[in-house]
Design a protein around this motif. Structure first.
Motif: not given
Length: 885
Positions: A188-193
């Protein structure tokens, strides 16, 4: 009151009205800032009142400040097909998405339940498969799905939670509840953003953020770090790494950002190797065991041996190490099966079987073409449905039937009937709207929320917020980051201040960073720092010589054709843009503008200024997790100056092209200053410095050889010596010392032998020796010199034993001894670079011990077999090396 005064007051009143940011969404629109009766939602009132009081001009300035921070942080989202374009910049709307605590508590409970449910599904699908045996899920829905990996059958993870990270995309429905559109379970991507957005918003609106009582998000990332640590099979201090697909991946920025924030080394497939049944990271100190891998690479790409054979992003043999329990992956391989859109159709029945109740959070109504009744419904209502492939990684985009013409609808129907088990249809769910700043005022935009949950010892913890994405316009409902959709920070607001969690390291997290920094640096990252230093120095040296040539060609005193020929030949040799001027006709030498402009701005020509700086920027991207904010800011300045280069050179030689190079030279000088004054004297700093010193020595040697080997007339000699001293920045020193010596002998002394001149060859060799003895594997205390020490000593001795009068002796119009010595010195420097590359980056020299995470030794492997070589170029002028930039 006069008419003029009356008009002035009226105009002032009009300006005052225009300066407000009142928000009035159209009637009938599902806008989250409004209640059903049209009044302002209390959760949004303070935010809207605050921005209304700010006015459009002040909000515009805050938005610009946010963009500067994002730029300085290097925040990007790579849009495929448009690398390096301005559209790759991360876009953040200055108005957050607000959800109050009471509303969020219901959403949070539903998300926790959903994560627990998906965890149970994952364990069942790769375990007993009771869901299929009891009829809750048709076997075709599982075995016909590309995300199901049979090779992962029976693999177990420590603890009750197999699914470590879970993300859900949600929209608000008319009744106020949230509806889940899709789930993300592979990587899952997006937590860094989310973290970057929050950092920016808290800086741009500090008072508004503080007074809104926004729930903090730092504890979520601490939970993630603790959970990953608890998964370690070694039982000791774990080595956790983040696996990225590389700098071209769409969300590479957040990979580096998360790795930095949590203190994990970021690795690529080439940094890892399977040996003796374990997973190892190629570090400067040999091979280091990896216990836990937080992966950002899709399932099927992780192991080319057992999964997808053509993958360049995986580690051969990784799945077998996972199978034996000697390394743990988060999320586990095979978890992509949960992204199967067919599951959404059967999720209520599955939940009843596994949890005894239907899910609290509803999913979008889904029809599967593999079911006969659903297929008939899809064909009959195809113009009202969204058609998508059941496997998200299929490469096929979702399509709304209502957007197709009859011929396209017929073709789609035929495709569905021909591969019915691979297609689903979903109802078109209208998205709610939230206020968004368009640069002048506020307008409603469709909104999609992705939030995340992480496994704990007993259940899951949900990130109090998430990544909100909005449409690019008011009309369109389609939201996609690949289409440039902006983002919002997500504020979960409380009625009273929330106690701030501990921001610094806790006793539990301190031990994760107790290993030496050296151990956590993959060889690839340090190699890229080395090449970043080399390319930066190469570009700077090229531009300094080019600026000097431009000034001389446009000077009041014309230079002779012979001096111009030698200068232009040297430019081609220094930049290695061969053949260039080395075989030019007299006419081309007399009119060099076209070739000189290409040497500066032709990005497809290896050795050009633009090509070399692009190589440096690529190397910087590959080592981004080690660069400071100030360094990234200077790198962004370089990108901006490079974008402006063509416009600045539009006038050619007639319009002072040297001034177009000034911003680039200044930015490179700033980068050099940052490495000297702001970078910790770690092994990474030593390699970036070594790259810089090797390249500067090579460039100096090549310039001396090019300008001074031929014996010219007196006027030509003055011109060439001036060019040498100007490009080396020692012309003023030469003039001051001219009372004792003059001419070429003093010039050579300054650029070759003067140890107080930071651009002289001997200065570079002395600094290289200082760095060499501090490197790992430096054989300290050993009486016998290693090969790189021998080579460096030979180069230093050659320079120190130089007799300048002998170097300047001429025969047949050539200074042959000078040419031979410069050639020999360049060969020694290239050999030194090759030895450094082989020993520290490719691990070809010596024996390399396999070291476990707690420092114990495994078997000893020969250096040439311990790691696949990283194909980095080692010549003084080289194209971008694979793995080296």
């Amino acid at each position: 009151m006069s008419q003029t005064q009356s008009q002035s007051i009226g105009q002032s009143a009009q300006n005052a009205v225009q300066a407000r940011l009142e928000y009035s969404p159209p009637a009938g629109l599902l806008d989250e800032s409004r209640l059903a009766d049209g009044t302002v939602n209390p959760a949004w009132r303070y935010l809207l009142d605050s921005v209304d009081n700010l006015g459009p001009e002040a909000l515009r300035k805050r938005e610009q400040k946010a963009r500067r921070i994002l730029r300085d942080d290097g925040a990007t989202y790579n849009i495929y097909g448009k690398p390096g374009s301005s559209s790759a910049s991360w876009e953040l709307d200055p108005l957050p998405y607000v959800i109050d605590s009471a509303d969020w508590s219901n959403i949070e409970a539903g998300l926790i339940e959903r994560s627990e449910l998906f965890n149970l599904i994952l364990r069942d699908l790769y375990g007993p498969r009771k869901l299929i045996r009891h009829g809750a899920l048709p076997p075709e829905a599982l075995f016909g799905h590309s995300g199901f990996l049979r090779a992962c059958q029976g693999i177990k993870m420590p603890g009750e939670q197999e699914l470590i990270l879970h993300a859900a995309d949600m929209v608000r429905r008319d009744d106020g509840s949230m509806c889940v559109l899709s789930d993300r379970t592979q990587a899952p991507s997006g937590a860094g953003y989310v973290l970057e957005n929050r950092t920016v918003m808290s800086r741009v609106f500090p008072s508004l953020y503080r007074d809104s009582h926004v729930h903090r998000i730092a504890s979520f990332y601490q939970r993630l770090r603790l959970k990953l640590s608890s998964l370690s099979p070694s039982g000791d201090i774990p080595r956790i790494a983040l696996l990225t697909a590389g700098a071209q991946n769409e969300s590479y920025f957040e990979h580096a950002y998360l790795a930095n924030y949590m203190g994990f080394p970021m690795v690529q497939s080439g940094d890892l190797v399977v040996r003796n049944g374990f997973l190892w990271m190629k570090s400067l100190d040999g091979l280091r065991r990896v216990d836990v891998l937080l992966r950002r690479v899709d399932d099927e790409l992780c192991d080319p041996v057992e999964l997808r054979a053509d993958s360049q992003l995986g580690v051969p043999g990784l799945l077998e190490v996972v199978r034996t329990g000697r390394v743990v992956l988060a999320n586990p391989l095979g978890s992509g099966v949960l992204e199967n859109a067919i599951l959404l159709k059967y999720l209520p029945d599955i939940s009843m079987q596994l949890l005894g109740r239907e899910p609290r959070l509803a999913s979008v109504k889904t029809y599967w073409a593999g079911d006969d009744r659903d297929l008939a419904y899809i064909i009959a209502n195809i113009d009202k449905l969204i058609i998508k492939h059941a496997w998200r990684g299929s490469g096929q985009s979702s399509v709304y039937g209502g957007d197709l013409d009859p011929a396209q609808l017929q073709a789609l129907q035929a495709r569905i009937q021909g591969q019915r088990y691979q297609y689903v249809a979903q109802e078109k769910v209208g998205k709610s709207y939230t206020p968004t700043f368009n640069g002048n005022g506020l307008e409603p935009r469709p909104t999609l929320l992705r939030t995340f949950s992480v496994a704990t010892d007993l259940s899951y913890t949900v990130l109090p917020g998430g990544l909100t994405r909005i449409g690019t316009s008011t009309d369109g409902q389609f939201i996609s980051m690949q289409e440039g959709s902006p983002s919002k920070d997500t504020w979960i607001t409380a009625s009273e201040p929330e106690r701030a969690p501990i921001q610094g390291p806790t006793p539990e997290t301190l031990r994760f960073s107790s290993e030496p920094v050296l151990d956590s640096l993959p060889s690839r990252v340090v190699e890229n720092l080395y090449w970043m230093g080399r390319y930066a120095e190469r570009a700077e040296a090229s531009m300094r010589l080019l600026r000097t040539v431009f000034v001389m060609l446009n000077g009041e005193d014309p230079i002779s054709p012979e001096a111009q020929r030698i200068l232009l030949h040297t430019v081609s040799e220094i930049t290695h843009t061969l053949p260039g001027f080395t075989n030019a006709t007299p006419e081309q030498l007399a009119d060099p503008e076209e070739e000189l402009m290409q040497i500066v701005r032709d990005g497809n020509r290896v050795g050009s200024v633009r090509s070399t700086i692009n190589s440096m920027l690529s190397a910087a991207d590959e080592s981004k997790e080690l660069l400071s904010t100030d360094t990234i800011r200077v790198i962004n300045d370089l990108r901006d100056a490079l974008d402006d280069l063509d416009a600045d050179l539009a006038g050619g030689l007639a319009f002072a092209p040297e001034e177009a190079l000034d911003p680039l030279v200044t930015a490179l000088a700033g980068l050099s200053g940052l490495t000297q004054e702001s970078m910790i004297r770690s092994v990474g700093w030593r390699f970036i410095e070594m790259g810089k010193r090797i390249e500067r020595a090579l460039q100096t040697v090549a310039t001396v050889k090019g300008l001074l080997t031929e014996v010219s007339g007196e006027m030509e000699q003055v011109t060439l010596l001036t060019a040498l001293l100007t490009s080396m920045e020692v012309l003023i020193t030469y003039r001051r010392r001219g009372r004792e010596k003059r001419d070429i002998e003093l010039g050579l002394e300054l650029v070759l032998l003067d140890s107080t001149n930071p651009r002289s060859v001997i200065f570079q060799l002395e600094r290289l020796h200082e760095h060499l003895v501090e490197l790992p594997k430096a054989d300290k205390g050993s009486g016998e010199l290693n090969e790189e020490s021998r080579t460096l000593l030979e180069a230093s001795t050659l320079v120190k034993l130089t007799r300048l009068p002998q170097l300047l002796e001429a025969r047949d119009g050539q200074r042959q001894l000078l040419a031979r010595q410069m050639t020999q010195l360049a060969e020694l420097l290239r050999e030194f670079s090759r030895l450094i590359n082989d020993k520290h980056f490719d691990h070809r020299i010596g024996q390399h011990q396999l070291v476990s995470s707690f420092g114990g030794a495994g078997s000893v492997l020969a250096g040439s077999a311990s790691a696949a070589p990283i194909s980095g170029a080692t010549g003084s002028i080289a194209p971008v090396p694979e793995g080296g930039s």
